[in-house]
Design a protein around this motif. Structure first.
Motif, mmCIF file in Angstrom:
data_model
loop_
_atom_site.group_PDB
_atom_site.id
_atom_site.type_symbol
_atom_site.label_atom_id
_atom_site.label_comp_id
_atom_site.label_asym_id
_atom_site.label_seq_id
_atom_site.Cartn_x
_atom_site.Cartn_y
_atom_site.Cartn_z
ATOM 1 N N MET A 53 0.858 -1.174 0.000
ATOM 2 C CA MET A 53 0.000 0.000 0.000
ATOM 3 C C MET A 53 0.897 1.227 0.000
ATOM 4 O O MET A 53 1.608 1.495 0.958
ATOM 5 C CB MET A 53 -0.912 -0.044 1.227
ATOM 6 C CG MET A 53 -1.835 1.108 1.316
ATOM 7 S SD MET A 53 -3.073 0.979 2.611
ATOM 8 C CE MET A 53 -2.076 1.043 4.072
ATOM 9 N N ALA A 54 0.882 1.960 -1.080
ATOM 10 C CA ALA A 54 1.749 3.114 -1.237
ATOM 11 C C ALA A 54 1.278 4.308 -0.419
ATOM 12 O O ALA A 54 2.064 4.966 0.233
ATOM 13 C CB ALA A 54 1.852 3.487 -2.706
ATOM 14 N N GLN A 55 0.009 4.589 -0.477
ATOM 15 C CA GLN A 55 -0.551 5.761 0.195
ATOM 16 C C GLN A 55 -1.582 5.333 1.226
ATOM 17 O O GLN A 55 -2.376 4.443 0.957
ATOM 18 C CB GLN A 55 -1.247 6.666 -0.817
ATOM 19 C CG GLN A 55 -0.454 7.854 -1.244
ATOM 20 C CD GLN A 55 -1.336 8.747 -2.116
ATOM 21 O OE1 GLN A 55 -2.152 8.289 -2.884
ATOM 22 N NE2 GLN A 55 -1.154 10.033 -1.979
ATOM 23 N N PRO A 56 -1.571 5.971 2.391
ATOM 24 C CA PRO A 56 -2.619 5.627 3.363
ATOM 25 C C PRO A 56 -3.973 6.135 2.879
ATOM 26 O O PRO A 56 -4.048 7.065 2.081
ATOM 27 C CB PRO A 56 -2.175 6.352 4.635
ATOM 28 C CG PRO A 56 -1.291 7.450 4.170
ATOM 29 C CD PRO A 56 -0.652 6.978 2.900
ATOM 30 N N PRO A 57 -5.044 5.537 3.363
ATOM 31 C CA PRO A 57 -6.374 5.991 2.953
ATOM 32 C C PRO A 57 -6.664 7.389 3.492
ATOM 33 O O PRO A 57 -6.144 7.778 4.537
ATOM 34 C CB PRO A 57 -7.326 4.968 3.576
ATOM 35 C CG PRO A 57 -6.526 4.151 4.506
ATOM 36 C CD PRO A 57 -5.086 4.395 4.239
ATOM 37 N N ASP A 58 -7.479 8.128 2.761
ATOM 38 C CA ASP A 58 -7.837 9.461 3.220
ATOM 39 C C ASP A 58 -8.897 9.359 4.308
ATOM 40 O O ASP A 58 -9.675 8.405 4.371
ATOM 41 C CB ASP A 58 -8.312 10.343 2.064
ATOM 42 C CG ASP A 58 -9.558 9.800 1.401
ATOM 43 O OD1 ASP A 58 -10.623 10.401 1.593
ATOM 44 O OD2 ASP A 58 -9.465 8.774 0.708
ATOM 45 N N LEU A 59 -8.916 10.340 5.194
ATOM 46 C CA LEU A 59 -9.804 10.316 6.349
ATOM 47 C C LEU A 59 -11.276 10.373 5.961
ATOM 48 O O LEU A 59 -12.121 9.755 6.616
ATOM 49 C CB LEU A 59 -9.458 11.467 7.291
ATOM 50 C CG LEU A 59 -8.069 11.379 7.924
ATOM 51 C CD1 LEU A 59 -7.761 12.645 8.715
ATOM 52 C CD2 LEU A 59 -7.957 10.154 8.808
ATOM 53 N N GLU A 60 -11.607 11.102 4.904
ATOM 54 C CA GLU A 60 -13.001 11.196 4.480
ATOM 55 C C GLU A 60 -13.538 9.830 4.054
ATOM 56 O O GLU A 60 -14.687 9.502 4.323
ATOM 57 C CB GLU A 60 -13.156 12.209 3.340
ATOM 58 C CG GLU A 60 -12.947 13.647 3.756
ATOM 59 C CD GLU A 60 -11.469 14.046 3.825
ATOM 60 O OE1 GLU A 60 -10.597 13.269 3.356
ATOM 61 O OE2 GLU A 60 -11.190 15.119 4.364
ATOM 62 N N SER A 61 -12.699 9.038 3.395
ATOM 63 C CA SER A 61 -13.131 7.703 2.983
ATOM 64 C C SER A 61 -13.326 6.792 4.188
ATOM 65 O O SER A 61 -14.274 6.009 4.240
ATOM 66 C CB SER A 61 -12.109 7.085 2.026
ATOM 67 O OG SER A 61 -12.046 7.825 0.836
ATOM 68 N N LEU A 62 -12.438 6.898 5.169
ATOM 69 C CA LEU A 62 -12.595 6.112 6.392
ATOM 70 C C LEU A 62 -13.866 6.515 7.124
ATOM 71 O O LEU A 62 -14.610 5.664 7.628
ATOM 72 C CB LEU A 62 -11.379 6.286 7.300
ATOM 73 C CG LEU A 62 -10.051 5.758 6.762
ATOM 74 C CD1 LEU A 62 -8.942 6.008 7.769
ATOM 75 C CD2 LEU A 62 -10.148 4.282 6.397
ATOM 76 N N GLN A 63 -14.128 7.816 7.170
ATOM 77 C CA GLN A 63 -15.337 8.308 7.823
ATOM 78 C C GLN A 63 -16.582 7.788 7.099
ATOM 79 O O GLN A 63 -17.558 7.365 7.733
ATOM 80 C CB GLN A 63 -15.329 9.832 7.850
ATOM 81 C CG GLN A 63 -16.473 10.436 8.614
ATOM 82 C CD GLN A 63 -16.408 11.953 8.611
ATOM 83 O OE1 GLN A 63 -15.955 12.572 7.654
ATOM 84 N NE2 GLN A 63 -16.865 12.551 9.697
ATOM 85 N N LEU A 64 -16.550 7.790 5.789
ATOM 86 C CA LEU A 64 -17.669 7.272 5.000
ATOM 87 C C LEU A 64 -17.883 5.789 5.291
ATOM 88 O O LEU A 64 -19.023 5.342 5.489
ATOM 89 C CB LEU A 64 -17.422 7.505 3.510
ATOM 90 C CG LEU A 64 -18.450 6.915 2.547
ATOM 91 C CD1 LEU A 64 -19.839 7.475 2.801
ATOM 92 C CD2 LEU A 64 -18.004 7.150 1.108
ATOM 93 N N LEU A 65 -16.821 5.023 5.336
ATOM 94 C CA LEU A 65 -16.928 3.596 5.615
ATOM 95 C C LEU A 65 -17.575 3.352 6.980
ATOM 96 O O LEU A 65 -18.464 2.502 7.119
ATOM 97 C CB LEU A 65 -15.550 2.935 5.548
ATOM 98 C CG LEU A 65 -15.512 1.435 5.812
ATOM 99 C CD1 LEU A 65 -16.282 0.679 4.726
ATOM 100 C CD2 LEU A 65 -14.070 0.955 5.885
ATOM 101 N N VAL A 66 -17.166 4.107 7.971
ATOM 102 C CA VAL A 66 -17.744 3.973 9.317
ATOM 103 C C VAL A 66 -19.230 4.334 9.287
ATOM 104 O O VAL A 66 -20.059 3.656 9.906
ATOM 105 C CB VAL A 66 -16.964 4.835 10.333
ATOM 106 C CG1 VAL A 66 -17.703 4.957 11.644
ATOM 107 C CG2 VAL A 66 -15.568 4.255 10.553
ATOM 108 N N HIS A 67 -19.582 5.363 8.538
ATOM 109 C CA HIS A 67 -20.996 5.756 8.441
ATOM 110 C C HIS A 67 -21.817 4.676 7.725
ATOM 111 O O HIS A 67 -22.971 4.439 8.093
ATOM 112 C CB HIS A 67 -21.132 7.097 7.738
ATOM 113 C CG HIS A 67 -20.928 8.274 8.627
ATOM 114 N ND1 HIS A 67 -20.018 8.317 9.633
ATOM 115 C CD2 HIS A 67 -21.544 9.466 8.665
ATOM 116 C CE1 HIS A 67 -20.055 9.469 10.242
ATOM 117 N NE2 HIS A 67 -20.985 10.201 9.671
ATOM 118 N N VAL A 68 -21.245 4.048 6.726
ATOM 119 C CA VAL A 68 -21.947 2.960 6.046
ATOM 120 C C VAL A 68 -22.226 1.837 7.047
ATOM 121 O O VAL A 68 -23.330 1.293 7.098
ATOM 122 C CB VAL A 68 -21.138 2.430 4.841
ATOM 123 C CG1 VAL A 68 -21.737 1.134 4.308
ATOM 124 C CG2 VAL A 68 -21.073 3.470 3.734
#
Length: 112
Positions: free
Chosen positions: A1-16
């Protein structure tokens, strides 16, 4: 994994995970469902994992998605702790203390 995930995507995943629906999570975050879907697809590509099972009736977390959601919650909680702690430090540095005393007390106690 070259780049860590962005925080907005992690937040979206948690909301899902919390809402049980990609559409509901997108609405709660104020983004369109197609945009949310693309964001999660990018997250899946970045991590190299399938996080959601997408069907015509909705989306559900996969086993990998459930694990990643747990880790994402910890990251977001730690980020909240960091920002809250930094704000507390800032408030502590900008706080003022005012000392008042009558002349009699000041003459005897404050010079010492």
């Amino acid at each position: 994994m070259a780049q860590p995930p962005d925080l907005e995507s992690l937040q979206l995943l948690v909301h899902v995970a919390d809402q049980g629906s990609l559409t509901a999570a997108a609405a709660e975050l104020g983004i369109s469902q197609p945009s949310a879907s693309k964001r999660l697809s990018r997250l899946e590509r970045r991590l190299g994992l399938r996080l959601l099972d997408r069907t015509r009736r909705g989306s559900a977390l996969t086993a990998d998605g459930t694990l990643v959601t747990g880790w994402a919650r910890r990251v977001l909680d730690d980020l909240t702790a960091l920002t809250d702690g930094a704000a507390a430090l800032h408030r502590a540095r900008t706080a003022q203390l005012s000392v008042a005393a009558s002349l009699t007390v000041a003459e005897y106690l404050l010079p010492a």
